[in-house]
Design a protein around this motif. Sequence first.
Motif, short mmCIF file in Angstrom:
data_model
loop_
_atom_site.label_atom_id
_atom_site.label_comp_id
_atom_site.label_asym_id
_atom_site.label_seq_id
_atom_site.Cartn_x
_atom_site.Cartn_y
_atom_site.Cartn_z
N PRO A 1 -13.26 -12.88 6.42
CA PRO A 1 -13.53 -13.95 7.39
C PRO A 1 -12.67 -15.19 7.17
CG PRO A 1 -15.57 -13.16 6.37
CD PRO A 1 -14.45 -12.42 5.71
N SER B 1 -7.27 -0.18 2.14
CA SER B 1 -7.83 -1.39 1.55
C SER B 1 -9.30 -1.11 1.27
CB SER B 1 -7.64 -2.59 2.47
OG SER B 1 -8.07 -2.27 3.75
N ASN C 1 -12.57 -0.66 -5.28
CA ASN C 1 -12.11 -0.12 -3.99
C ASN C 1 -11.85 1.38 -4.10
OD1 ASN C 1 -12.27 -2.55 -2.66
ND2 ASN C 1 -10.10 -3.07 -2.88
N TRP D 1 -15.26 2.48 8.55
CA TRP D 1 -14.70 2.64 9.91
C TRP D 1 -13.78 3.86 10.00
CZ3 TRP D 1 -12.86 -3.08 9.38
CH2 TRP D 1 -13.99 -3.90 9.23
N ASP E 1 -4.84 -3.30 -2.36
CA ASP E 1 -5.35 -4.18 -3.41
C ASP E 1 -6.49 -3.47 -4.12
OD1 ASP E 1 -7.34 -4.47 -1.38
OD2 ASP E 1 -7.90 -6.43 -2.17
N LYS F 1 -13.12 -14.70 -3.62
CA LYS F 1 -14.14 -13.68 -3.31
C LYS F 1 -14.31 -12.86 -4.59
CE LYS F 1 -14.88 -9.71 -0.25
NZ LYS F 1 -14.30 -8.94 0.89
N HIS G 1 -8.10 -13.81 4.66
CA HIS G 1 -7.33 -13.13 3.60
C HIS G 1 -7.08 -11.69 4.00
CE1 HIS G 1 -11.20 -11.53 1.80
NE2 HIS G 1 -10.41 -10.57 1.37
N GLY H 1 -7.76 -4.57 6.19
CA GLY H 1 -8.88 -5.34 6.71
C GLY H 1 -8.60 -6.82 6.47
N GLY I 1 -13.43 -3.04 1.44
CA GLY I 1 -14.27 -3.67 2.45
C GLY I 1 -14.80 -2.67 3.47
N ALA J 1 -5.51 -7.95 1.98
CA ALA J 1 -5.33 -7.43 0.63
C ALA J 1 -6.04 -8.41 -0.31
CB ALA J 1 -3.85 -7.24 0.33
O1 LIG Z 1 -12.04 -8.06 -1.00
C1 LIG Z 1 -11.51 -7.45 -0.09
O2 LIG Z 1 -11.66 -7.90 1.19
C2 LIG Z 1 -10.85 -7.47 2.27
C3 LIG Z 1 -11.68 -7.63 3.54
O3 LIG Z 1 -12.90 -6.93 3.37
P1 LIG Z 1 -14.10 -6.93 4.42
O4 LIG Z 1 -15.30 -6.60 3.59
O5 LIG Z 1 -14.18 -8.31 5.00
O6 LIG Z 1 -13.80 -5.87 5.43
C4 LIG Z 1 -10.36 -6.04 2.06
O7 LIG Z 1 -9.45 -5.69 3.06
C5 LIG Z 1 -9.76 -5.94 0.67
O8 LIG Z 1 -9.19 -4.67 0.45
C6 LIG Z 1 -10.85 -6.16 -0.32
O9 LIG Z 1 -10.44 -6.02 -1.68
#
Ligand SMILES: O=C1O[C@H](COP(=O)(O)O)[C@@H](O)[C@H](O)[C@H]1O
Length: 258
Positions: free
Chosen positions: A160, A45, A88, A52, A76, A189, A163, A157, A47, A165
């Motif tokens: 907050p 994914s 991504n 990590w 996604d 988002k 959500h 991931g 983010g 993907a």
């Molecule tokens: O927009 C997205 O957000 C999720 C979560 O991302 P994070 O920045 O809160 O770690 C992510 O898993 C997804 O692949 C991405 O397109």
Amino acid sequence: MTEAWHRKKHVFPTKDELSVAMAKYTAHLSEKFCKEKGLFTVVLSGGGLIDWLCKLLEPPYKDSIEWSKWHVFWVDERVCAYEDPDSNYKLAMDGFLSKVGIPNENIYAIDKHYAADGNAEHCAALYEECLRNLVKQGIIPLCPNGKYPQFDLQLLGMGPDGHMASLFPGHPQINVKDKWVTHITDSPKLPPRRITFTLPVINSASYNLMAVCDDHTELCPRSIADIFKYNNLALPAAHLTAHVETMWYLDKAAAALL
Ligand SMILES: O=C1O[C@H](COP(=O)(O)O)[C@@H](O)[C@H](O)[C@H]1O
């Protein structure tokens, strides 16, 4: 409702410890699947996750993982040019994939031209076609019900708001069952245009590892509590299951309300 039986979780004091455990988990499954079937299908994914994964770039993993046997996908993708900082694909290439020996032809990004044009519907249809071709070639098996592709490991991931993907709370994509890949043009988002695996595809994976950490909003621990204490299915991430194991890796901050 009490904690759902299918979810396992580990809480780590620091992001660093979570990263070490994630590398160990991924390396173990890579070895297992490479030995069993000569290849390893991994879904990424975007983010924070890519950051990590950094421990995989260090000894002992960097030189012991059979990178040439990896096949990499995205759960996604944001529909934008490959060079766009929102991509991504770019995030994973710059931070991870360009540093290990995965053959380029084993890295399955969305269609470059439709992505640059912002055509989410076509990108989703072509990505699904790509997956169907790989099923025909025997690279991805189908899950036991024969309806969906079965990836070995998905590294996920959670946002907050709960959500996963690009399945967002209150949006209809979570209910799509007749496709493998769908699209959204009004993502809450940014950027708004995205493609995403559908929920049955996500849940058909053999192993799903969901990592949540490094988030400083109050919303994130609340979403984690909603999922683990109340199994609140309004949050897409609460629907996560897998064929063999659904593992949640949380840091202390994400688990603060558990
Ligand atoms: O927009 C997205 O957000 C999720 C979560 O991302 P994070 O920045 O809160 O770690 C992510 O898993 C997804 O692949 C991405 O397109």
